[in-house]
Write an enzyme that holds these catalytic residues in place. Structure first.
Site, PDB file in Angstrom:
ATOM      1  N   ASP A 165      13.606 -24.996  43.936  1.00  0.00           N
ATOM      2  CA  ASP A 165      12.608 -24.168  43.249  1.00  0.00           C
ATOM      3  C   ASP A 165      11.346 -24.997  43.101  1.00  0.00           C
ATOM      4  OD1 ASP A 165      11.022 -22.786  41.457  1.00  0.00           O
ATOM      5  OD2 ASP A 165      12.493 -22.771  39.834  1.00  0.00           O
ATOM      6  N   GLU A 167       7.379 -24.554  42.357  1.00  0.00           N
ATOM      7  CA  GLU A 167       6.409 -23.574  41.851  1.00  0.00           C
ATOM      8  C   GLU A 167       5.405 -24.244  40.925  1.00  0.00           C
ATOM      9  OE1 GLU A 167       7.930 -21.132  38.390  1.00  0.00           O
ATOM     10  OE2 GLU A 167       9.844 -21.469  39.434  1.00  0.00           O
ATOM     11  N   ASP A 191      19.549 -14.446  39.433  1.00  0.00           N
ATOM     12  CA  ASP A 191      19.584 -15.872  39.161  1.00  0.00           C
ATOM     13  C   ASP A 191      19.519 -16.087  37.663  1.00  0.00           C
ATOM     14  OD1 ASP A 191      16.467 -16.695  38.565  1.00  0.00           O
ATOM     15  OD2 ASP A 191      16.553 -15.186  40.148  1.00  0.00           O
TER      16      ASP A 191
END
Length: 277
Positions: free
Chosen positions: A165, A167, A76
Site C-alpha cells: 500500500d 499512498e 480489506d
C-alpha cells in the site's frame, strides 16, 4: 526564508501538481519533512489503512455503475475495525479480503491473527498488505519486516500474494520527502525483495493521481506487479502508466461488508488463480 513561508510555498507546489494529476486536494497541515534524526512517528499507525488518505485528497465521486462487467466482491480491513465477524462477512458476499499486517518497520496490526486466520476459517480467500513508510527505512527492510509478520504467501490455494500500500503520507509531505526517482527505486527495492523471498510478485495498491505526482507516472511495474487501484467513483478511470488492466478496484470506503469495498476484475476463478500462483 522562514519555515512558515517555506511551508506555504511547498503547499502551493503540491496543490499545482495534484491538480494537474486530476486530484481533489485536501492537504495535511504538516508539509515540512521532520529532521532526519527524528524518531519514526507511528502515532497514526493504528488508524492508517489502505486508502486512509486517498478519499481525503481526491474525493468521492459516486458509486460503480450497475452495468459493470462481471466482478467478484471482496474487502480489506485493518486493526482499527477490531475483531471481524467473518461468518457474517461471508454471508454478505465476501469472497476475498486483504488484511493490514504491518506499517514501516515498527507496527504490527494487533488484530492481524483474528482477521487473517478468521477469514481463512470462514472460507474467504485472504491476503496481507503492508502500509509503506518510505520515510522511515528502505524498501527491502520493510519487505522483510512484512514477510516476518504475516505478509508471506503459501501455496494452499486460499492465500493471496502480499500487497504494498503506497499512498499519500499521513504524517507530512505527500511523497515522503522523496523525488519521483527515489520513490520509484524504493518501490522497486520492496517488490524485488518480496519476489526473491516469497517467489511471488507483490500487488501494488495506489491511486493514479498519487502515482503520477510521486513516481512521475513510472511504467516500471506494469509487467511485473498486479495493480490494486483505489478510486471512489462510477468506474476505474485512468490507470497508472505501465498497466493496461487492474486486478482489484477499491471502489468505496464502506458498505455491506466490514472495511473497504473492492471488486476483483473477473469471476471468482480469477481470484483463485491469483491465490494458486
Amino acid at each position: 526564508m522562514s519555515r512558515t513561508v517555506a511551508g506555504h510555498a511547498e503547499q502551493g507546489r503540491w496543490r499545482t501538481r495534484l491538480a494537474a494529476a486530476g486530484a481533489l486536494v485536501a492537504l495535511a497541515p504538516v508539509l515540512v519533512a521532520p529532521p532526519a534524526s527524528a524518531a519514526p512517528d507511528y502515532s497514526l499507525a493504528a488508524t492508517n489503512y489502505a486508502g486512509t488518505q486517498i478519499a481525503a485528497h481526491e474525493g468521492v465521486h459516486g458509486s460503480p455503475r450497475a452495468d459493470a462487467p462481471e466482478q467478484t466482491l471482496g474487502h480489506d480491513v485493518s486493526g482499527h475495525q477490531g475483531p471481524v465477524d467473518w461468518s457474517a462477512a461471508a454471508g454478505a458476499g465476501a469472497k476475498f479480503v486483504y488484511v493490514k499486517a504491518t506499517e514501516g518497520t515498527g507496527f504490527v496490526n494487533p488484530q492481524f491473527s483474528q482477521q487473517y486466520d478468521g477469514a481463512h476459517a470462514a472460507g474467504i480467500i485472504r491476503g496481507a498488505y503492508h502500509f509503506a513508510r518510505p520515510d522511515v527505512s528502505g524498501g527491502a527492510e520493510q519487505a522483510e519486516y512484512f514477510i516476518a509478520h504475516g505478509g508471506g504467501w503459501r501455496a494452499d490455494g486460499t492465500t493471496l500474494p502480499g500487497a504494498l500500500d503506497i499512498e499519500y503520507n499521513p504524517y507530512g509531505v505527500l511523497c515522503y520527502g522523496k523525488s519521483p526517482a527515489d520513490l520509484t527505486a524504493w518501490i522497486a527495492d520492496f517488490t524485488r525483495t518480496y519476489l526473491a523471498k516469497v517467489k511471488r510478485s507483490a500487488l501494488i495498491y495506489t491511486s493514479t493521481a498519487w502515482w503520477k505526482v510521486c513516481t512521475g507516472n513510472t511504467a516500471r511495474f506494469g509487467n511485473t506487479d498486479p495493480l490494486w487501484l483505489a478510486r471512489y467513483g462510477p468506474d476505474v478511470g485512468e490507470l497508472p502508466a505501465g498497466w493496461d488492466k487492474h486486478s482489484i478496484w477499491q471502489f468505496a470506503r464502506s458498505g455491506t461488508l466490514p472495511g473497504d469495498q473492492n471488486y476483483y476484475n473477473g469471476p471468482i476463478g480469477r481470484v483463485q488463480a491469483l491465490a494458486k500462483g
